[in-house]
Design a protein around this motif. Structure first.
Motif, short mmCIF file in Angstrom:
data_model
loop_
_atom_site.label_atom_id
_atom_site.label_comp_id
_atom_site.label_asym_id
_atom_site.label_seq_id
_atom_site.Cartn_x
_atom_site.Cartn_y
_atom_site.Cartn_z
N LEU A 1 5.66 -4.67 34.89
CA LEU A 1 4.64 -5.32 35.32
C LEU A 1 3.52 -5.91 34.27
O LEU A 1 3.19 -6.98 34.54
CB LEU A 1 3.89 -4.74 36.68
N GLN A 2 3.20 -4.72 33.53
CA GLN A 2 2.48 -5.18 32.37
C GLN A 2 3.02 -6.41 31.43
O GLN A 2 2.11 -7.30 31.26
CB GLN A 2 2.01 -3.93 31.63
N GLN A 3 4.26 -6.41 31.27
CA GLN A 3 4.82 -7.35 30.56
C GLN A 3 4.77 -8.48 31.24
O GLN A 3 4.45 -9.77 30.51
CB GLN A 3 6.25 -6.93 30.19
N LYS A 4 4.99 -8.72 32.39
CA LYS A 4 4.69 -9.90 33.40
C LYS A 4 3.20 -10.35 33.14
O LYS A 4 3.34 -11.76 32.86
CB LYS A 4 5.15 -9.71 34.71
N ARG A 5 2.49 -9.46 33.24
CA ARG A 5 0.95 -9.82 33.14
C ARG A 5 0.82 -10.60 31.75
O ARG A 5 -0.24 -11.49 31.41
CB ARG A 5 0.02 -8.84 33.54
N THR A 6 1.11 -9.93 30.79
CA THR A 6 0.93 -10.52 29.45
C THR A 6 1.61 -11.80 29.08
O THR A 6 1.23 -12.65 28.56
CB THR A 6 1.58 -9.40 28.19
N ALA A 7 2.80 -11.96 29.52
CA ALA A 7 3.53 -13.28 29.53
C ALA A 7 2.65 -14.39 30.36
O ALA A 7 2.45 -15.62 29.77
CB ALA A 7 4.85 -13.35 30.16
N SER A 8 2.11 -13.95 31.61
CA SER A 8 1.22 -14.90 32.07
C SER A 8 0.05 -15.24 31.16
O SER A 8 -0.51 -16.32 31.16
CB SER A 8 0.99 -14.17 33.41
N ASP A 9 -0.71 -14.17 30.41
CA ASP A 9 -1.85 -14.36 29.74
C ASP A 9 -1.21 -15.39 28.58
O ASP A 9 -2.23 -16.33 28.07
CB ASP A 9 -2.24 -13.14 29.07
N VAL A 10 -0.18 -15.29 27.95
CA VAL A 10 0.36 -16.08 26.77
C VAL A 10 0.26 -17.50 27.27
O VAL A 10 -0.08 -18.62 26.63
CB VAL A 10 1.40 -15.41 26.16
N ARG A 11 0.86 -17.74 28.31
CA ARG A 11 0.95 -19.08 29.15
C ARG A 11 -0.20 -19.84 29.20
O ARG A 11 -0.56 -20.86 28.77
CB ARG A 11 1.80 -19.03 30.20
N TRP A 12 -1.32 -18.65 29.65
CA TRP A 12 -2.57 -19.60 29.75
C TRP A 12 -3.28 -19.89 28.53
O TRP A 12 -3.99 -20.82 28.29
CB TRP A 12 -3.44 -18.67 30.62
N ILE A 13 -2.93 -18.97 27.72
CA ILE A 13 -3.51 -19.11 26.25
C ILE A 13 -3.16 -20.42 25.77
O ILE A 13 -3.82 -21.19 24.99
CB ILE A 13 -3.17 -17.98 25.22
N ARG A 14 -1.74 -20.81 25.60
CA ARG A 14 -0.96 -21.84 25.43
C ARG A 14 -1.66 -23.28 26.13
O ARG A 14 -1.90 -24.44 25.59
CB ARG A 14 0.46 -21.91 25.32
#
Length: 886
Positions: A744-757
């Motif tokens: 779940l944390q990996q999924k949240r981090t992936a979402s954060d990276v998409r928002w950064i981009r």
């Protein structure tokens, strides 16, 4: 052959042992209750006879009273016995009735037995009711019943008490006939035939204990009791007495004694007595009765409170005392005392039940003698339990006079209430950096002393971490048996306790001296301890909201300016019209409202600048723009917009001429145009600072995403020996939960990276800086979105080693991109002015920042010193790590 029904069917379907148990229970019940009914009947007869016998010894009992006594005595046989047999015998014949009675003692067994009996009495088809299931349930209940002695479920058996009482009454009646046979036969006749003319048998002779003189209360009625000697052959029913020439008084004998009541006397006199042929004379000496001058209570509190005894002066009324205490009363009289007595009675604490059968009998008072010494009487100590008590004191002096006053005291028990504790001066939710110190005040209160008093905290990581969350406590001030209120300032600094960034729940606690009572806690304070990256992102969000509020204020100011220009176009005469004056008043009110908004916005910007200064990692150029924005907001809220409001107020002054009002309105619009221009410049400056802020947050956000991946890798490394080589079905539930949290944390981090981009793309469209375009191309070329999704799947499938490798790989990649942006910031316009670069103004501002940060750091050090000193004074050992100061 037809199937049995009714009771026969029920008896046939339940086990014989259970049926036998129920029959035995019923037999014991019937026998006990029938004996009770018989004993009650004999009790009524014997008691009524003895009452008539006793009354005849005291007075000529009238026929109507003897008839009432006879009817009352025989009513137990005539009415009570049938009712008792109906209630306990006729209404308890069937097994289900017996089961309900058994359930009063054995609720669970009784309910199960009643259910089995109801099942056994049913006659449904096999399709709706399983005989095997019913038989199994019956056997189960029978086995449970066999382990119980049903005799324990019998209602309270009063046979023994009743037999003792009836035997005692029989012995009393027999004794009456043996000692006074004539009197006994006479009373029996008068009891059996109450309306007959059977004469009463009498006796005679004054007791040798009759005194020669008596002391009576001065001016108060008194009585004289005269007894008959045991060997008196005649015992008259009445005796006569006369006090110093007054009329004769008659008294009816009561247990071989005569009682006479006389009016109050002011001087000495004598009483003449006559009973049959007996004569006597008693001297009467009137004297003031003794009075109580004071009453004090010595209260011994429970031992666990460790408090000394308390002595208080009491008056007739109510005294509230803690449960578990004991109280002893001491009275001081006006004359030497011979004796004293304490009468205590339990009082009902609630309304009596509505049903007569369940209403408790009134509590009988308990009497205890006092220890009299001189004028002081010490009464026995009373224990304070849960019930309310009424205490009555009586006293007799050396002359034999009793006090005529009534001293009553109501003793009400108090419970030792739980202590209360609360925190003042702190928000319920707050975000701070580790080196910040949260200062507040803690107050604890209790009714009988505070034992301990302090702070307790429990941490919680918002993302997976191999470390343990923070946990600890600290005493704020020493308690004591006499401390009913404690107030202490508290200084809490995470760095003092070595607490790393996490969510922390902080509560104040306290304990009193009541054994086994749990701690009392205050409302919790949620403290979010942030990293500097998280702190910077929080500041960015607050700055975004402030810019939005500034934009709203600018739009409102533009609307106000447009309306003021419309009003300005009116002629001088029209401007003085009431409706236009109302328009001016609305404009002034709208301007005042905008001034208030700007004041709040100015306060928020000042606080934002102070928090940004504390962060320490925000670029000086950004800090300078924040400072300039704050300075312009201060000028707008304190000078420019208030001047516009003041001119609008002058324009609607009734004392002004139309020309002057028109002039004031024109000046107001001119000042408003200047203020609006300044607001736009401030907004532009704020947007520039916000862009710098946003550019800096990209570095922080990338670093935070890298740290998240490191956390995932570290958590997996810590559990690798429990995970590697196992299938998902073989993993321990605790480790399985860990894998779920990491995925779940990996999924949240992936979402954060998409928002950064995405945010980086929008930022590039506004700034068109090549570094942002280059970073976007690198992120797209790396296919980081797919890589992070594959890593989440690896975590879910427990590909432990590969998950660790790829988590570290993406952490390194994210840090590399963050360094790319950091290099651009160091080489760009917001570089920082070190080594002689930049204008003199920039160097001066950077020097001012350094001084302000030094001052802030000094303040933080002082606050942390207070927190360390507070920890040093704490008497309890606490987990402590040496603080790491920044």
């Amino acid at each position: 052959m037809s199937e049995p029904t009714g009771t026969d069917q029920l008896a046939a379907e339940i086990p014989p042992e259970l049926h036998k148990q129920l029959q035995e229970f019923r037999r014991h019940l019937w026998r006990a209750k029938m004996v009770e009914a018989i004993l009650a009947g004999f009790f009524g007869l014997l008691l009524s006879f003895l009452v008539v016998f006793a009354l005849d010894r005291l007075m000529p009992t009238p026929g109507w009273l003897r008839l009432v006594i006879l009817i009352a005595g025989t009513s137990l046989f005539a009415f009570f016995a049938p009712y008792w047999i109906h209630r306990w015998v006729l209404k308890n014949r069937r097994e289900n009735q017996l089961a309900r009675l058994i359930s009063q003692k054995f609720p669970r067994l009784g309910d199960r037995l009643l259910g089995v009996l109801e099942l056994s009495g049913q006659s449904e088809s096999a399709a709706s009711l399983s005989p095997a299931l019913r038989a199994a349930a019956t056997r189960d209940v029978a086995a449970a019943a066999a382990k119980r002695d049903f005799s324990e479920a019998l209602p309270s058996n009063r046979n023994r008490t009743g037999l003792i009482v009836v035997s005692a009454l029989i012995l009393l009646a027999a004794g009456a006939f043996v000692t006074l046979p004539k009197a006994g036969l006479n009373a029996l006749q008068r009891w059996l035939m109450p309306l007959s003319d059977t004469p009463r048998y009498t006796l005679t002779k004054f007791d040798s204990k009759l005194p020669n003189q008596i002391v009576v209360p001065l001016g108060e009625p008194f009585e004289l009791e005269v007894g008959l000697a045991k060997d008196s052959e005649k015992k008259p029913a009445n005796a006569r007495a006369r006090l110093s020439g007054q009329s004769w008084l008659e008294s009816t004998r009561d247990e071989n004694r005569y009682r006479f009541e006389f009016s109050g006397q002011q001087k000495e006199s004598s009483i003449s007595l006559s009973a049959g042929d007996a004569r006597a004379r008693v001297k009467v000496i009137p004297t003031l009765p003794p009075t109580l001058e004071s009453v004090d209570a010595m209260i011994a509190l429970p031992e666990y409170l460790e408090l000394p005894d308390r002595q208080i002066d009491v008056r007739s009324g109510t005294l509230a005392i803690l449960q578990g205490s004991s109280v002893s009363l001491h009275a001081n009289a006006s004359r030497d005392l011979a004796s004293g007595q304490l009468e205590v009675r339990d009082l009902p604490s609630a309304a009596q039940p509505a049903e007569e059968e369940s209403a408790p009998e009134p509590a009988q008072p308990v009497k205890m003698s006092a220890n009299a010494k001189g004028r002081r009487a010490s009464y026995p100590a009373l224990d304070i339990a849960e019930n309310i008590r009424e205490v009555r004191l009586s006293w007799v002096d050396k002359l034999g006079l009793a006090g005529t006053e009534t001293f009553r005291l109501r003793l009400e028990p108090l419970t030792d209430e739980a202590p209360t504790v609360y925190i003042q001066g702190a928000q319920r939710q707050i975000a701070i950096l580790p080196e910040e110190t949260l200062e507040f005040e803690v107050t604890a209160q209790d009714d009988y002393g505070l034992k301990t008093f302090g702070l307790e905290w429990q941490g919680e990581f918002t993302k997976p971490s191999p470390d343990s969350p923070a946990k600890g406590e600290m005493e704020l001030a020493p308690g004591g048996p006499a401390e009913s209120q404690l107030v202490a300032p508290a200084a809490f600094s995470p760095v003092v306790f070595g607490i790393e960034p996490q969510k922390l729940t902080l509560r104040a606690f306290t304990e009193d001296y009541l054994p086994d009572r749990e701690r009392s806690y205050s409302q919790p304070i949620e403290i979010y301890i942030l990293t500097r990256d998280e702190h910077a992102q929080m500041l960015k969000d607050r700055f975004d909201r402030a810019i939005g509020e500034l934009e709203d204020a600018a739009r409102e100011e533009q609307n106000n300016l447009d309306e003021n220009k419309r009003i300005e176009r009116l002629s001088d005469e029209d401007l003085q019209a009431p409706e236009n004056q109302d328009r001016l008043e609305k404009q002034r009110a709208a301007e005042q409202e905008n001034v208030e908004k700007m004041e709040k916005l100015n306060e928020e910007m000042e606080k934002l600048f102070q928090d940004a200064l504390r962060n320490g990692e925000i670029e000086p150029e950004t800090m300078k723009k924040l400072s300039e924005t704050g300075q312009q907001l201060k000028e707008l809220s304190e000078e420019d917009l208030p001047e516009v409001e003041e001119q609008l107020k002058k324009a609607q002054d009734q004392r002004s001429t139309p020309e002057q009002s028109k002039k004031d309105l024109k000046e107001a619009t001119e000042k408003q145009e200047e203020a609006l221009k300044k607001m736009r410049e401030t907004l532009e400056k704020a947007n520039e600072a916000n862009r710098d802020f946003e550019a800096a947050t990209f570095v922080n956000r990338l670093k935070r995403a890298a740290n998240d991946h490191d956390g995932i890798a570290n958590a997996m490394t810590g559990s690798i020996d429990k995970l590697i080589g196992l299938r998902t079905t073989e993993i321990d539930p605790v480790e399985e939960r860990l894998l779920g949290e990491l995925a779940l944390q990996q999924k949240r981090t992936a979402s954060d990276v998409r928002w950064i981009r995405e945010d980086l793309g929008h930022f590039y469209s506004r700034t068109e800086k090549e570094i942002h375009k280059e970073l976007l191309e690198k992120m797209e070329a790396s296919k980081i979105d797919e890589g992070l999704e594959f890593n989440r799947e690896r975590l879910a499938r427990n590909l432990t080693f590969r998950s660790i490798v790829f988590s570290k790989k993406w952490a390194e990649q994210l840090r590399e991109w963050a360094k790319l942006l950091e290099g651009e910031q160091e080489n760009g316009e917001g570089g920082g002015g070190g080594g002689g670069g930049g204008s003199m103004e920039d160097q001066d501002f950077e020097f001012m920042l350094k001084v302000m940060r030094m001052i802030q750091s000094e303040q933080d050090i002082r606050a942390r010193t207070r927190a360390i000193e507070q920890l040093r004074r704490s008497s309890q050992p606490k987990p402590f790590q040496r603080p790491q100061f920044p």
